[in-house]
Scaffold this motif. Structure first.
Motif, mmCIF file in Angstrom:
data_model
loop_
_atom_site.group_PDB
_atom_site.id
_atom_site.type_symbol
_atom_site.label_atom_id
_atom_site.label_comp_id
_atom_site.label_asym_id
_atom_site.label_seq_id
_atom_site.Cartn_x
_atom_site.Cartn_y
_atom_site.Cartn_z
ATOM 1 N N GLU A 64 -3.509 -62.011 -43.443
ATOM 2 C CA GLU A 64 -3.448 -63.279 -44.189
ATOM 3 C C GLU A 64 -3.614 -64.460 -43.241
ATOM 4 O OE1 GLU A 64 0.222 -63.691 -46.315
ATOM 5 O OE2 GLU A 64 -0.140 -61.983 -47.608
ATOM 6 N N GLY A 65 -3.107 -64.303 -42.040
ATOM 7 C CA GLY A 65 -3.151 -65.396 -41.069
ATOM 8 C C GLY A 65 -4.549 -65.686 -40.559
ATOM 9 N N ALA A 67 -7.317 -65.290 -42.405
ATOM 10 C CA ALA A 67 -7.953 -66.013 -43.510
ATOM 11 C C ALA A 67 -7.393 -67.429 -43.615
ATOM 12 C CB ALA A 67 -7.757 -65.244 -44.822
ATOM 13 N N ASN A 93 -10.477 -55.598 -40.173
ATOM 14 C CA ASN A 93 -11.629 -56.028 -40.983
ATOM 15 C C ASN A 93 -11.646 -57.537 -41.193
ATOM 16 O OD1 ASN A 93 -14.004 -55.602 -42.634
ATOM 17 N ND2 ASN A 93 -12.691 -56.182 -44.344
ATOM 18 N N MET A 94 -10.470 -58.146 -41.313
ATOM 19 C CA MET A 94 -10.426 -59.600 -41.535
ATOM 20 C C MET A 94 -10.969 -60.366 -40.326
ATOM 21 S SD MET A 94 -9.653 -61.399 -44.191
ATOM 22 C CE MET A 94 -8.404 -60.551 -45.147
ATOM 23 N N SER A 96 -13.599 -59.871 -38.970
ATOM 24 C CA SER A 96 -15.055 -60.011 -39.129
ATOM 25 C C SER A 96 -15.440 -61.422 -39.571
ATOM 26 C CB SER A 96 -15.596 -58.979 -40.124
ATOM 27 O OG SER A 96 -15.079 -59.229 -41.417
ATOM 28 N N ILE A 97 -14.538 -62.105 -40.258
ATOM 29 C CA ILE A 97 -14.871 -63.467 -40.706
ATOM 30 C C ILE A 97 -15.007 -64.399 -39.504
ATOM 31 C CG2 ILE A 97 -12.509 -64.353 -41.100
ATOM 32 C CD1 ILE A 97 -13.595 -65.748 -43.583
ATOM 33 N N ASN A 100 -18.496 -63.663 -37.997
ATOM 34 C CA ASN A 100 -19.571 -64.094 -38.896
ATOM 35 C C ASN A 100 -19.698 -65.605 -38.983
ATOM 36 O OD1 ASN A 100 -21.262 -62.118 -40.410
ATOM 37 N ND2 ASN A 100 -19.278 -61.148 -40.645
ATOM 38 N N CYS A 101 -18.574 -66.293 -39.010
ATOM 39 C CA CYS A 101 -18.587 -67.749 -39.201
ATOM 40 C C CYS A 101 -18.298 -68.510 -37.913
ATOM 41 C CB CYS A 101 -17.554 -68.151 -40.256
ATOM 42 S SG CYS A 101 -17.814 -67.389 -41.857
ATOM 43 N N ASN A 102 -17.981 -67.774 -36.855
ATOM 44 C CA ASN A 102 -17.641 -68.414 -35.586
ATOM 45 C C ASN A 102 -16.515 -69.447 -35.766
ATOM 46 O OD1 ASN A 102 -18.221 -68.070 -32.928
ATOM 47 N ND2 ASN A 102 -19.694 -69.756 -32.816
ATOM 48 N N PHE A 103 -15.463 -69.022 -36.402
ATOM 49 C CA PHE A 103 -14.296 -69.895 -36.537
ATOM 50 C C PHE A 103 -13.513 -69.910 -35.230
ATOM 51 C CE2 PHE A 103 -14.460 -69.034 -41.242
ATOM 52 C CZ PHE A 103 -14.535 -70.363 -41.642
ATOM 53 N N MET B 58 -6.131 -66.676 -49.371
ATOM 54 C CA MET B 58 -5.542 -67.290 -48.173
ATOM 55 C C MET B 58 -6.458 -68.339 -47.562
ATOM 56 S SD MET B 58 -2.457 -66.370 -47.732
ATOM 57 C CE MET B 58 -2.189 -67.040 -46.104
ATOM 58 N N ILE B 59 -7.767 -68.143 -47.659
ATOM 59 C CA ILE B 59 -8.685 -69.193 -47.195
ATOM 60 C C ILE B 59 -8.476 -70.423 -48.071
ATOM 61 C CG2 ILE B 59 -11.126 -69.847 -46.982
ATOM 62 C CD1 ILE B 59 -11.656 -66.888 -46.254
ATOM 63 N N GLY B 180 -22.820 -67.240 -42.124
ATOM 64 C CA GLY B 180 -21.455 -67.756 -42.157
ATOM 65 C C GLY B 180 -21.297 -69.073 -41.417
ATOM 66 N N VAL B 181 -22.013 -69.221 -40.306
ATOM 67 C CA VAL B 181 -21.894 -70.466 -39.527
ATOM 68 C C VAL B 181 -22.438 -71.642 -40.340
ATOM 69 C CG1 VAL B 181 -22.603 -71.654 -37.411
ATOM 70 C CG2 VAL B 181 -21.953 -69.237 -37.327
ATOM 71 N N LYS B 184 -19.958 -72.468 -43.047
ATOM 72 C CA LYS B 184 -18.835 -73.203 -42.462
ATOM 73 C C LYS B 184 -19.215 -74.657 -42.187
ATOM 74 C CE LYS B 184 -18.311 -72.915 -38.035
ATOM 75 N NZ LYS B 184 -18.039 -72.477 -36.657
#
Lengths: 181, 196
Positions: A64-65, A67, A93-94, A96-97, A100-103, B58-59, B180-181, B184
């Motif tokens: 959850e953290g 996300a 698996n989380m 992976s976000i 993918n998004c380079n957070f 959660m997002i 995804g980038v 975002k």
């Protein structure tokens, strides 16, 4: 959970890193501390509960953290995820976000299952923690003393939030002491 | 499920929520909800998930807590919500007024060959949300029920939960970008934030 300090003489009395870590988090203007608790994070969590700027967010499970941190960044705020090593497996698996998004992502992980561990059930995940993180693209720094935990956290927060990097700082069981049974 | 029942259609439902969104940000869960939200009209204020199953609510909470004055709508499926079911408890603790969680509940894992999900066996998501201290939690079967939910969109006195029972039939896929980038960056720009 109470932890018994059984390390060097210096570390028997040296818990200054707990306060220093909070100050580093303050310095980097972190907004949220999502967490699944661990004794090693207890001080940080209790300090954030009294702070007007930093908000602790209790989670039911560690992924959850990941996300939450991603969402907070989409909205312009910074988080640091606090968990113990057993939680890393829940996150795979989380994670992976993040790639993918380079957070930007920073997690502080208190280690179990590596040094003087009584509970053998903690050992498999503790031993696999670093490999799991690295296999999902998270850079790992392992901190074994007060100076390292402060320096690595400061550096991780700078790198992550200035250039979208994903970094874990492992707080070794030698640093936080082993749990008293 | 009742035989010969006239189910709400997912694309109609999502189009209407989007029409009522105002300045709300929308986060969509992987699979059909992402296609439904994209099909209702692409928008930089949409963040489409293609993976990270269980993370959508959660997002949404993260976006909502980062901007307490900005309404946030999570649109996801029953299977995705079930995988992150604990997040309803986490949201219940935080009580974000500006967050609504909408589940398009067809009772099946539609992306993987229509295996029944827990909601086909009597698990009621709206009751879980209600027990998690959501301010309002609705079970929605009819147009009347749905019109009532629209009174709470965009959310201002949340957290709101809508368990919308929909027709299990899957419309044609409607695919947004995968990058995804890019998703975002455009979302952050829509909030007025800098990007790298």
């Amino acid at each position: 959970m109470k932890r018994l300090k059984l390390n060097t003489k210096k570390e028997l009395t040296d818990t200054s890193w707990e306060n220093n870590l909070f100050n580093i988090i303050k310095k980097h203007k972190i907004n949220f501390l999502p967490y699944v608790p661990d004794a090693g994070h207890a001080k940080l969590i209790s300090l954030s509960e009294k702070d007007n700027f930093i908000k602790p967010i209790v989670l039911t499970t560690e992924e959850e953290g990941i996300a939450f941190s991603s969402g907070a960044w989409l909205g312009g705020k910074k988080s640091v995820l606090l968990m113990q090593s057993s939680g890393v497996g829940n996150c795979i698996n989380m994670l992976s976000i993040l790639s993918n998004c380079n957070f930007p992502f920073v997690t502080l992980i208190t280690m179990r299952g590596e040094f003087g561990e009584f509970n053998s059930w903690q050992v498999p995940m503790g031993q696999a923690t670093q490999t799991c993180l690295e296999s999902m693209g998270v850079v790992v720094h392992r901190a074994s003393n007060s100076t390292e935990v402060e320096n690595f956290t400061d550096a991780a927060l700078y790198s992550a939030f200035s250039s979208d990097q994903q970094i874990a700082v492992l707080l070794s069981q030698k640093l936080i002491g082993r749990k008293e049974w | 499920m009742v035989k010969n029942k006239i189910y709400l259609k997912r694309r109609d439902i999502v189009s209407q929520i989007v029409a009522y969104r105002g300045n709300a940000k929308i986060i969509s869960g992987l699979g059909s909800p992402t296609y439904d939200v994209y099909n209702a009209g692409d928008n930089d204020s949409n963040f489409y998930l293609w993976g990270a199953m269980g993370g959508t609510a959660m997002i949404g909470l993260g976006v909502a807590m980062a901007n307490p004055n900005l309404p946030v709508i999570v649109i996801t499926g029953d299977g995705e919500m079930l995988m992150g079911i604990g997040s309803l408890a986490t949201i219940g603790v935080q009580q974000p007024k500006n967050l609504a969680i909408i589940t398009l509940n067809n009772g099946y894992y539609g992306e993987t060959g229509m295996q029944k999900s827990h909601t086909s066996f009597g698990v009621e998501l709206n009751k879980i949300a209600e027990a998690s201290n959501f301010k309002k939690s609705f079970l929605i079967n009819t147009n009347n029920d749905f019109n009532n939910l629209l009174n709470y969109i965009p959310p201002k006195n949340g957290p709101i939960f809508g368990n919308i029972i929909i027709d299990p039939q899957n419309p044609l896929r409607s695919l947004p970008i995968l990058d995804g980038v890019e998703l975002k960056n455009r979302f952050r720009k829509s909030v007025g934030l800098k990007v790298l």
